[in-house]
Design an enzyme around this catalytic site. Structure first.
Site, PDB file in Angstrom:
ATOM      1  N   GLN A 191       7.950   5.700   3.526  1.00  0.00           N
ATOM      2  CA  GLN A 191       6.854   5.911   2.559  1.00  0.00           C
ATOM      3  C   GLN A 191       6.296   7.322   2.624  1.00  0.00           C
ATOM      4  OE1 GLN A 191       4.789   2.003   3.761  1.00  0.00           O
ATOM      5  NE2 GLN A 191       4.145   2.281   1.642  1.00  0.00           N
ATOM      6  N   HIS A 250       7.091  -7.193   4.976  1.00  0.00           N
ATOM      7  CA  HIS A 250       6.850  -6.167   3.954  1.00  0.00           C
ATOM      8  C   HIS A 250       7.280  -4.787   4.456  1.00  0.00           C
ATOM      9  CE1 HIS A 250       4.072  -4.369   0.725  1.00  0.00           C
ATOM     10  NE2 HIS A 250       4.393  -3.336   1.477  1.00  0.00           N
ATOM     11  N   GLU A 251       6.885  -4.448   5.697  1.00  0.00           N
ATOM     12  CA  GLU A 251       7.195  -3.101   6.220  1.00  0.00           C
ATOM     13  C   GLU A 251       8.680  -2.954   6.535  1.00  0.00           C
ATOM     14  OE1 GLU A 251       5.028  -0.935   5.735  1.00  0.00           O
ATOM     15  OE2 GLU A 251       3.361  -2.327   5.418  1.00  0.00           O
ATOM     16  N   HIS A 256      10.645  -2.064   3.548  1.00  0.00           N
ATOM     17  CA  HIS A 256      10.606  -0.638   3.199  1.00  0.00           C
ATOM     18  C   HIS A 256      11.768   0.117   3.846  1.00  0.00           C
ATOM     19  CE1 HIS A 256       6.983   0.070   0.872  1.00  0.00           C
ATOM     20  NE2 HIS A 256       6.224  -0.613   1.715  1.00  0.00           N
ATOM     21  N   GLY A 283      -0.548  -1.370   6.799  1.00  0.00           N
ATOM     22  CA  GLY A 283       0.800  -1.114   7.296  1.00  0.00           C
ATOM     23  C   GLY A 283       1.394   0.099   6.609  1.00  0.00           C
ATOM     24  N   CYS A 309       0.559  -2.556  -1.810  1.00  0.00           N
ATOM     25  CA  CYS A 309       1.326  -1.558  -1.062  1.00  0.00           C
ATOM     26  C   CYS A 309       0.769  -0.185  -1.386  1.00  0.00           C
ATOM     27  CB  CYS A 309       2.789  -1.650  -1.467  1.00  0.00           C
ATOM     28  SG  CYS A 309       3.851  -0.448  -0.649  1.00  0.00           S
ATOM     29  N   LEU A 310       0.650   0.661  -0.374  1.00  0.00           N
ATOM     30  CA  LEU A 310       0.144   2.015  -0.609  1.00  0.00           C
ATOM     31  C   LEU A 310       1.074   2.797  -1.533  1.00  0.00           C
ATOM     32  CD1 LEU A 310      -1.107   2.900   2.986  1.00  0.00           C
ATOM     33  CD2 LEU A 310      -2.492   2.285   0.990  1.00  0.00           C
TER      34      LEU A 310
HETATM   35 NI    NI Z   1       4.271  -1.266   1.370  1.00  0.00          NI
END
Ligand code: NI
Length: 168
Positions: A50, A134-135, A138, A45, A92-93
């Site tokens: 991000q 989660h997304e 963000h 995701g 998470c990236l």
């Molecule tokens: Ni993330």
């Protein structure tokens, strides 16, 4: 175009994103870039903030390597119903080399616009439900580590500071 994914503690990740007024070609281009960046990472995701773009756009693909890609694009996503409890490990990236269990809803119903600007609804459970939460977090400047207990978060912050010092 593959974009640079910002990492903790970059302050851009803490900012709230604004809704997309109209789904235009530039939004579709952003989605294309997000997809390339996510698959390149690779991750399941990615949210626009991000990569430093504060618009309410997220993408998700939980299909994994063995299956054909199944890209979910959600523009202005909102959780309209949530129930149950989940407690699973997340990463998470934007928070590399760290994973922790987070408390989430087990099932969510999400409404959003698709790439054509049409309203879509997803009834999600399991990994997909967690990915949506989660997304969407963000988009409100919230990282999964913000959900940790104070003690766990302090341990994480100490680890992150140490890693940053070692890089210097
Ligand atoms: Ni993330």
């Amino acid at each position: 175009m593959i974009r640079t994914i910002l990492t903790y503690p970059n302050p851009e990740l803490k900012k709230k994103s604004t809704p997309v007024a109209v789904v235009t070609d530039s939004v579709r281009e952003l989605v294309q870039d997000l997809a390339e960046s996510m698959y390149n990472a690779p991750g399941v995701g990615l949210a626009a903030p991000q990569v430093g773009i504060h618009q309410r756009v997220i993408i998700i693909d939980i299909s994994g390597k063995s299956e054909p890609p199944n890209l979910i694009v959600a523009i202005n996503p909102t959780i309209v119903h949530a129930e149950g409890e989940a407690y699973d490990e997340e990463g998470c990236l934007s928070v590399p080399n760290y994973a922790a269990n987070v408390r989430r809803y087990a099932r969510v119903i999400v409404k959003a616009l698709d790439l054509e600007g049409a309203e879509r609804t997803w009834e999600a459970e399991g990994l997909l439900a967690i990915a949506f939460q989660h997304e969407i977090d963000h988009l409100d400047g919230v990282l999964f580590v913000d959900h940790l207990s104070t003690l766990k978060r302090e341990l994480f912050q100490r680890k992150a500071r140490k890693a940053a010092e070692e890089k210097r």
